[in-house]
Write a protein that holds these residues in place. Structure first.
Motif, PDB file in Angstrom:
ATOM      1  N   LEU A   1       4.264  -2.901   8.575  1.00  0.00           N
ATOM      2  CA  LEU A   1       3.466  -1.778   7.765  1.00  0.00           C
ATOM      3  C   LEU A   1       1.637  -2.002   7.531  1.00  0.00           C
ATOM      4  O   LEU A   1       1.360  -0.883   8.197  1.00  0.00           O
ATOM      5  CB  LEU A   1       4.654  -2.029   6.208  1.00  0.00           C
TER       6      LEU A   1
ATOM      7  N   ARG B   1      12.135  -0.930   6.225  1.00  0.00           N
ATOM      8  CA  ARG B   1      11.339  -1.789   7.140  1.00  0.00           C
ATOM      9  C   ARG B   1       9.574  -2.556   7.574  1.00  0.00           C
ATOM     10  O   ARG B   1       9.208  -1.098   7.001  1.00  0.00           O
ATOM     11  CB  ARG B   1      11.813  -1.736   8.851  1.00  0.00           C
ATOM     12  N   LYS B   2       9.559  -3.320   6.224  1.00  0.00           N
ATOM     13  CA  LYS B   2       8.163  -3.274   6.097  1.00  0.00           C
ATOM     14  C   LYS B   2       7.404  -4.222   7.846  1.00  0.00           C
ATOM     15  O   LYS B   2       5.807  -4.148   6.862  1.00  0.00           O
ATOM     16  CB  LYS B   2       8.287  -4.429   5.182  1.00  0.00           C
TER      17      LYS B   2
ATOM     18  N   LYS C   1       7.486   3.754   5.753  1.00  0.00           N
ATOM     19  CA  LYS C   1       8.594   1.987   6.543  1.00  0.00           C
ATOM     20  C   LYS C   1       9.382   2.360   4.708  1.00  0.00           C
ATOM     21  O   LYS C   1      10.565   1.409   5.545  1.00  0.00           O
ATOM     22  CB  LYS C   1       7.426   1.680   6.433  1.00  0.00           C
TER      23      LYS C   1
ATOM     24  N   ASP D   1       0.357  -0.452  10.870  1.00  0.00           N
ATOM     25  CA  ASP D   1       0.071   0.906  11.274  1.00  0.00           C
ATOM     26  C   ASP D   1      -0.862   1.634  10.067  1.00  0.00           C
ATOM     27  O   ASP D   1      -1.344   2.748  10.300  1.00  0.00           O
ATOM     28  CB  ASP D   1       1.647   1.771  10.332  1.00  0.00           C
TER      29      ASP D   1
END
Length: 82
Positions: A64, A60-61, A55, A67
């Motif tokens: 997060l 691009r967080k 990430k 995931d």
């Protein structure tokens, strides 16, 4: 890669890969030591760190936490199945 470049152009290019690789190996060794009683925790932490790094590379967080939650859910499912 730096070794090939240095050999071709007869120069010294240091990309810091040796230092970075050594640091990663040291961190991995410490993590294995800490997780000695629960080796599967080592894999769980490695997977979570991999998600965070991926990430971060994408800058691009978004997603997060989802995931990481998925990694944890997979871990718990595997533990229940065992």
């Amino acid at each position: 890669m730096a070794e090939i470049y240095n050999a071709i152009f007869n120069t010294h290019l240091d990309l810091g890969l040796d230092k970075r690789t050594a640091k990663i190996r040291e961190e991995e060794s410490l993590l294995r030591e800490v997780c000695q009683d629960n080796p599967d925790h080592f894999n769980l932490i490695q997977q979570a760190v991999k998600v965070v790094k991926t990430k971060s590379l994408l800058r691009r967080k978004r997603g997060l936490y989802d995931d990481i939650e998925q990694v944890l859910d997979n871990y718990l499912r595997e533990k229940e199945a065992a």
